[in-house]
Motif scaffolding. Structure first.
Motif, PDB file in Angstrom:
ATOM      1  N   ASN A 190       0.825  -1.219   0.000  1.00 52.36           N
ATOM      2  CA  ASN A 190       0.000   0.000   0.000  1.00 52.36           C
ATOM      3  C   ASN A 190       0.854   1.262   0.000  1.00 52.36           C
ATOM      4  O   ASN A 190       0.576   2.227   0.742  1.00 52.36           O
ATOM      5  CB  ASN A 190      -0.954  -0.011   1.200  1.00 52.36           C
ATOM      6  CG  ASN A 190      -2.192  -0.847   0.897  1.00 52.36           C
ATOM      7  OD1 ASN A 190      -2.572  -1.020  -0.258  1.00 52.36           O
ATOM      8  ND2 ASN A 190      -2.825  -1.367   1.935  1.00 52.36           N
ATOM      9  N   GLY A 191       1.911   1.245  -0.776  1.00 46.78           N
ATOM     10  CA  GLY A 191       2.773   2.414  -0.929  1.00 46.78           C
ATOM     11  C   GLY A 191       3.844   2.559   0.144  1.00 46.78           C
ATOM     12  O   GLY A 191       4.709   3.447   0.048  1.00 46.78           O
ATOM     13  N   ILE A 192       3.817   1.704   1.162  1.00 45.37           N
ATOM     14  CA  ILE A 192       4.828   1.805   2.242  1.00 45.37           C
ATOM     15  C   ILE A 192       5.914   0.756   1.985  1.00 45.37           C
ATOM     16  O   ILE A 192       5.592  -0.417   1.723  1.00 45.37           O
ATOM     17  CB  ILE A 192       4.172   1.536   3.627  1.00 45.37           C
ATOM     18  CG1 ILE A 192       2.994   2.484   3.831  1.00 45.37           C
ATOM     19  CG2 ILE A 192       5.181   1.657   4.756  1.00 45.37           C
ATOM     20  CD1 ILE A 192       2.068   2.068   4.951  1.00 45.37           C
ATOM     21  N   PRO A 193       7.199   1.153   2.051  1.00 42.85           N
ATOM     22  CA  PRO A 193       8.258   0.166   1.776  1.00 42.85           C
ATOM     23  C   PRO A 193       8.105  -1.072   2.670  1.00 42.85           C
ATOM     24  O   PRO A 193       7.845  -0.931   3.869  1.00 42.85           O
ATOM     25  CB  PRO A 193       9.550   0.919   2.121  1.00 42.85           C
ATOM     26  CG  PRO A 193       9.195   2.360   1.992  1.00 42.85           C
ATOM     27  CD  PRO A 193       7.751   2.479   2.359  1.00 42.85           C
ATOM     28  N   VAL A 194       8.278  -2.251   2.092  1.00 45.70           N
ATOM     29  CA  VAL A 194       8.081  -3.477   2.885  1.00 45.70           C
ATOM     30  C   VAL A 194       9.145  -3.602   3.984  1.00 45.70           C
ATOM     31  O   VAL A 194       8.949  -4.318   4.963  1.00 45.70           O
ATOM     32  CB  VAL A 194       8.049  -4.760   2.013  1.00 45.70           C
ATOM     33  CG1 VAL A 194       6.812  -4.794   1.141  1.00 45.70           C
ATOM     34  CG2 VAL A 194       9.309  -4.888   1.182  1.00 45.70           C
ATOM     35  N   SER A 195      10.253  -2.876   3.828  1.00 44.92           N
ATOM     36  CA  SER A 195      11.295  -2.910   4.871  1.00 44.92           C
ATOM     37  C   SER A 195      10.785  -2.318   6.195  1.00 44.92           C
ATOM     38  O   SER A 195      11.387  -2.522   7.241  1.00 44.92           O
ATOM     39  CB  SER A 195      12.544  -2.162   4.407  1.00 44.92           C
ATOM     40  OG  SER A 195      12.179  -0.864   4.005  1.00 44.92           O
ATOM     41  N   GLU A 196       9.656  -1.607   6.128  1.00 49.80           N
ATOM     42  CA  GLU A 196       9.038  -1.087   7.371  1.00 49.80           C
ATOM     43  C   GLU A 196       8.398  -2.224   8.176  1.00 49.80           C
ATOM     44  O   GLU A 196       8.140  -2.080   9.361  1.00 49.80           O
ATOM     45  CB  GLU A 196       7.940  -0.069   7.047  1.00 49.80           C
ATOM     46  CG  GLU A 196       8.409   1.123   6.240  1.00 49.80           C
ATOM     47  CD  GLU A 196       8.826   2.281   7.124  1.00 49.80           C
ATOM     48  OE1 GLU A 196       8.178   2.503   8.152  1.00 49.80           O
ATOM     49  OE2 GLU A 196       9.819   2.944   6.762  1.00 49.80           O
TER      50      GLU A 196
END
Ligand code: NAI
Length: 308
Positions: A190-196
């Motif tokens: 959803n637009g947020i880097p998966v590394s988060e």
């Protein structure tokens, strides 16, 4: 709109299934060398029409290229997989012969078509098709990145425990276990880097699982997969026929992009009615550049086998 699929095997028939079910083309021709095989697949698929509600006309033919005339897109899924004891060079030699003669036959009846190459080793077969036909580079597209990217999104969705449709992720580089490059740095939910959401260790595992995604299925099925490959080809064909301008990683001829020339390798492209409308130059970091260079070397070595 008319699509021909040469090779009515597992991937070709699965692709015809998705194309008709989703109404991507009005006409699909399945062509195979095995007597009656494409006819049988076409008949079986057409008998789905009333229960699934599609109007696409699917016909099957044995080696009769006249029936493929005026195809808007031709998909090449003909070829053989590597058999025990067979060298890579032997496989390349056999599939190269098949792909080259198929492309020549196709162009006799559909001189303006766009060709989607699926047969393996796909990057090398795409390069061969380009060289053998002399067609402009926008009209020869290798399908591999669409499949590898969908497998990448599948493994990300498992790790994130989120639907894969909410995940953006792309695989570039060669279409091979050791040559593909899942771009974990650019993947997002959803637009947020998966590394988060995922540790580096978890991301590395996702990338590793993606790279052996095809081999994992071959181990389970005893043969290579077909549903996701067929659906990936249909996705690409949809973007061409219906001028969707989707961004899809495809194997295309590079002429200076990513610092490379005279090679077909997976990079992000805009795909529309003219085939490859644009190659997107994304900025790679040093580690990705290194992986890309290694991938390029591996494909160049494979391309060199074409000459032997
Ligand atoms: P398959 O063996 O089920 O089907 C291949 C078909 O090609 C057979 O029906 C065969 O009779 C036909 N064929 C062979 N020579 C031909 C010729 N000269 N003219 C017309 N038809 C001919 O194989 P499958 O699983 O459908 O795979 C097809 C190819 O696609 C293989 O090379 C495979 O490695 C490749 N592949 C590529 C993927 C990708 O992402 N690029 C994914 C999955 C498979």
């Amino acid at each position: 709109m008319k699509v021909t699929i040469v090779g009515a095997g597992n991937v070709g028939a699965s692709c015809a299934d998705v194309i008709s079910y989703r109404g991507i083309a009005s006409e699909v021709v399945l062509l195979d060398i095995k007597e009656g095989y494409a006819e049988g697949k076409a008949m079986d698929l057409m008998q789905c029409a009333t229960n699934t509600g599609f109007n696409t006309q699917i016909i099957g033919v044995t080696n009769d290229y006249s029936k493929t005339a005026n195809s808007d897109v031709v998909v090449i899924t003909s070829g053989i997989p590597r058999k025990p004891g067979m060298t890579r060079e032997e496989l390349i030699g056999i599939n190269a012969g098949i792909v080259k003669s198929v492309a020549e036959n196709i162009l006799k009846f559909s001189p303006n078509t766009i060709i989607v190459v699926v047969s393996n080793p796909m990057d090398t077969m795409t390069y061969l098709t380009l060289k053998a036909t002399g067609l402009p580079k926008n009209r020869i597209i290798g399908m591999g990145g669409a499949l590898d990217s969908s497998r990448f999104r599948y493994y990300l969705s498992k790790a994130l425990e989120k639907p894969s449709n909410d995940i953006s992720a792309m695989v570039i580089g060669g279409h091979g276990d050791t040559t593909m490059i899942p771009l974990t740095r650019l993947a997002s939910y959803n637009g947020i880097p998966v590394s988060e959401f995922l540790s580096q260790e978890a991301l590395d595992k996702v990338a590793a699982d993606t790279m052996v995604g095809g081999a994992t299925l071959t181990g389970l099925l005893g043969t290579s997969a077909w549903y996701a490959p067929g659906a990936s080809v249909a996705y690409l064909v949809d973007s061409i026929l219906n001028n969707q301008h989707k961004m899809i990683a495809c194997s295309v001829l590079l002429e200076g992009e990513y610092g490379q020339s005279d090679i077909c390798i997976g990079v992000p492209c805009i795909i529309g009615r003219n085939g490859v409308e644009q190659i997107l130059n994304i900025e790679l970091n040093d580690s990705e550049k290194e992986k890309f260079a290694k991938s390029v070397d591996a494909i160049r070595n494979m391309n060199a086998d074409l000459a032997s």
